[in-house]
Design a protein around this motif. Structure first.
Motif, PDB file in Angstrom:
ATOM      1  N   ASN A  48       5.622  42.915  43.630  1.00  9.83           N
ATOM      2  CA  ASN A  48       4.570  43.353  44.550  1.00  9.83           C
ATOM      3  C   ASN A  48       3.510  44.215  43.878  1.00  9.83           C
ATOM      4  O   ASN A  48       2.560  44.647  44.536  1.00  9.83           O
ATOM      5  CB  ASN A  48       5.182  44.154  45.708  1.00  9.83           C
ATOM      6  N   LEU A  49       3.685  44.488  42.576  1.00 13.14           N
ATOM      7  CA  LEU A  49       2.799  45.422  41.890  1.00 13.14           C
ATOM      8  C   LEU A  49       1.866  44.729  40.905  1.00 13.14           C
ATOM      9  O   LEU A  49       2.217  43.724  40.289  1.00 13.14           O
ATOM     10  CB  LEU A  49       3.623  46.473  41.140  1.00 13.14           C
ATOM     11  N   ARG A  58      -2.402  41.681  45.539  1.00  9.69           N
ATOM     12  CA  ARG A  58      -3.045  41.063  46.704  1.00  9.69           C
ATOM     13  C   ARG A  58      -2.017  40.505  47.689  1.00  9.69           C
ATOM     14  O   ARG A  58      -2.193  40.630  48.908  1.00  9.69           O
ATOM     15  CB  ARG A  58      -3.988  39.947  46.239  1.00  9.69           C
ATOM     16  N   ARG A  59      -0.963  39.902  47.183  1.00 13.22           N
ATOM     17  CA  ARG A  59       0.044  39.309  48.068  1.00 13.22           C
ATOM     18  C   ARG A  59       0.681  40.364  48.966  1.00 13.22           C
ATOM     19  O   ARG A  59       0.818  40.166  50.180  1.00 13.22           O
ATOM     20  CB  ARG A  59       1.129  38.614  47.239  1.00 13.22           C
ATOM     21  N   TYR A  60       1.058  41.488  48.370  1.00 13.71           N
ATOM     22  CA  TYR A  60       1.669  42.557  49.164  1.00 13.71           C
ATOM     23  C   TYR A  60       0.666  43.117  50.169  1.00 13.71           C
ATOM     24  O   TYR A  60       1.019  43.436  51.310  1.00 13.71           O
ATOM     25  CB  TYR A  60       2.166  43.669  48.245  1.00 13.71           C
ATOM     26  N   ILE A 121      -2.233  52.094  51.982  1.00  5.46           N
ATOM     27  CA  ILE A 121      -1.805  51.204  50.903  1.00  5.46           C
ATOM     28  C   ILE A 121      -3.007  50.880  50.021  1.00  5.46           C
ATOM     29  O   ILE A 121      -4.065  50.487  50.522  1.00  5.46           O
ATOM     30  CB  ILE A 121      -1.214  49.902  51.471  1.00  5.46           C
ATOM     31  N   ALA A 122      -2.847  51.065  48.712  1.00  3.63           N
ATOM     32  CA  ALA A 122      -3.908  50.733  47.758  1.00  3.63           C
ATOM     33  C   ALA A 122      -3.463  49.546  46.917  1.00  3.63           C
ATOM     34  O   ALA A 122      -2.317  49.479  46.474  1.00  3.63           O
ATOM     35  CB  ALA A 122      -4.218  51.927  46.858  1.00  3.63           C
ATOM     36  N   ALA A 123      -4.386  48.617  46.700  1.00  2.00           N
ATOM     37  CA  ALA A 123      -4.057  47.415  45.937  1.00  2.00           C
ATOM     38  C   ALA A 123      -5.216  47.042  45.021  1.00  2.00           C
ATOM     39  O   ALA A 123      -6.381  47.322  45.318  1.00  2.00           O
ATOM     40  CB  ALA A 123      -3.751  46.253  46.881  1.00  2.00           C
ATOM     41  N   ARG A 124      -4.868  46.425  43.923  1.00  2.00           N
ATOM     42  CA  ARG A 124      -5.878  45.832  43.049  1.00  2.00           C
ATOM     43  C   ARG A 124      -5.927  44.349  43.389  1.00  2.00           C
ATOM     44  O   ARG A 124      -4.932  43.645  43.260  1.00  2.00           O
ATOM     45  CB  ARG A 124      -5.507  46.036  41.583  1.00  2.00           C
ATOM     46  N   ILE A 125      -7.088  43.880  43.827  1.00  2.00           N
ATOM     47  CA  ILE A 125      -7.181  42.500  44.301  1.00  2.00           C
ATOM     48  C   ILE A 125      -8.041  41.630  43.393  1.00  2.00           C
ATOM     49  O   ILE A 125      -8.232  40.440  43.662  1.00  2.00           O
ATOM     50  CB  ILE A 125      -7.714  42.445  45.747  1.00  2.00           C
ATOM     51  N   GLY A 126      -8.568  42.217  42.328  1.00  2.00           N
ATOM     52  CA  GLY A 126      -9.361  41.472  41.357  1.00  2.00           C
ATOM     53  C   GLY A 126      -9.489  42.294  40.100  1.00  2.00           C
ATOM     54  O   GLY A 126      -8.953  43.403  40.013  1.00  2.00           O
ATOM     55  N   ASP A 128     -11.994  43.997  38.803  1.00  2.00           N
ATOM     56  CA  ASP A 128     -12.638  45.294  39.030  1.00  2.00           C
ATOM     57  C   ASP A 128     -12.758  45.605  40.518  1.00  2.00           C
ATOM     58  O   ASP A 128     -13.588  46.408  40.931  1.00  2.00           O
ATOM     59  CB  ASP A 128     -14.023  45.326  38.374  1.00  2.00           C
ATOM     60  N   GLU A 129     -11.914  44.970  41.313  1.00  2.00           N
ATOM     61  CA  GLU A 129     -12.003  45.118  42.768  1.00  2.00           C
ATOM     62  C   GLU A 129     -10.684  45.643  43.334  1.00  2.00           C
ATOM     63  O   GLU A 129      -9.607  45.155  42.989  1.00  2.00           O
ATOM     64  CB  GLU A 129     -12.346  43.776  43.406  1.00  2.00           C
ATOM     65  N   PHE A 130     -10.821  46.622  44.217  1.00  2.00           N
ATOM     66  CA  PHE A 130      -9.657  47.293  44.782  1.00  2.00           C
ATOM     67  C   PHE A 130      -9.798  47.359  46.299  1.00  2.00           C
ATOM     68  O   PHE A 130     -10.893  47.231  46.842  1.00  2.00           O
ATOM     69  CB  PHE A 130      -9.531  48.707  44.210  1.00  2.00           C
ATOM     70  N   CYS A 131      -8.677  47.576  46.954  1.00  2.00           N
ATOM     71  CA  CYS A 131      -8.694  47.634  48.409  1.00  2.00           C
ATOM     72  C   CYS A 131      -7.743  48.715  48.895  1.00  2.00           C
ATOM     73  O   CYS A 131      -6.659  48.905  48.332  1.00  2.00           O
ATOM     74  CB  CYS A 131      -8.287  46.279  48.994  1.00  2.00           C
ATOM     75  N   ILE A 132      -8.166  49.419  49.929  1.00  2.00           N
ATOM     76  CA  ILE A 132      -7.282  50.363  50.618  1.00  2.00           C
ATOM     77  C   ILE A 132      -7.147  49.905  52.064  1.00  2.00           C
ATOM     78  O   ILE A 132      -8.148  49.700  52.759  1.00  2.00           O
ATOM     79  CB  ILE A 132      -7.824  51.800  50.583  1.00  2.00           C
TER      80      ILE A 132
END
Length: 214
Positions: A48-49, A58-60, A121-126, A128-132
């Protein structure tokens, strides 16, 4: 009579021995199963990391988003989605190399983790792209939260890996949206709306937060 007693003693000893061996086997089996369960849990967590940052992948994030939708409907609360796109990361990579680019990404990830609230929840989805994906939040809090992350990143100094006397800085363009589970908006729908805001932010000079009306 003595022979019968002796035979009984031997038989009883053998029975106790095999009972003990059976107990030891069960103990070993239980320990093995516990170890396998622990290993499986670690593998599941690692799957998941993101391998570079240890943020979620992204999946998580998508699984968590779907759960957040259901919880939002059940408990009747709004939550936020924040997309953060690092500005000029390619220029950092071109000038200093990908090692320095990765150091910039890691610094940004550290800032994100330090800012998260309980349930966020913080994720790296690309690259240089991140999502909270935030927990319960109101629009004013969401704006303040995103703006604080932007400011902290703007102030961060990242030493050049092969020359400690030099450093680089990095900023982020940030798009945010507040939503509610009852709107039944998919992640892709929200992402598309935010992506347009990110484009606007970059056209307006980058390093800014733009709120999208859902």
């Amino acid at each position: 009579m003595c022979i019968l007693v002796f035979i009984g003693f031997v038989a009883n000893t053998m029975i106790n021995y095999w009972r003990f061996e059976d107990y030891r086997s069960n103990q070993r089996l239980a320990k093995t199963l516990a170890n396998l369960k622990l290993i499986n849990s670690k593998i599941q967590k690692l799957s998941n990391l993101d391998t570079l940052t240890n943020l979620y992948n992204r999946r998580y994030l998508l699984d968590s988003f779907n759960e957040r939708i259901l919880n939002s409907q059940k408990e009747d609360y709004t939550f936020g989605l924040i997309i953060l796109d690092l500005d000029y990361l390619k220029k950092i990579n071109d000038r200093y190399g990908h090692i320095q680019g990765d150091r910039s990404i890691l610094k940004f990830s550290e800032i994100l983790l330090n800012k998260l609230r309980t349930g966020d929840i913080a994720a790296r989805i690309g690259g240089d792209e991140f999502c909270i994906l935030t927990n319960k939040i109101q629009v004013e809090e969401l704006l303040e939260f995103a703006e604080q992350i932007r400011k902290d990143l703007e102030k961060a100094i990242i030493p050049i890996y092969n020359d400690s006397k030099k450093y680089n800085q990095v900023t982020a363009s940030v798009g945010i949206i507040l939503t509610h589970g009852r709107k039944n908006q998919s992640f892709d729908e929200l992402y598309h709306s935010i992506d347009e805001a990110l484009y606007q932010a970059k056209m307006e000079g980058r390093n800014k937060v733009i709120l999208v009306k859902s």
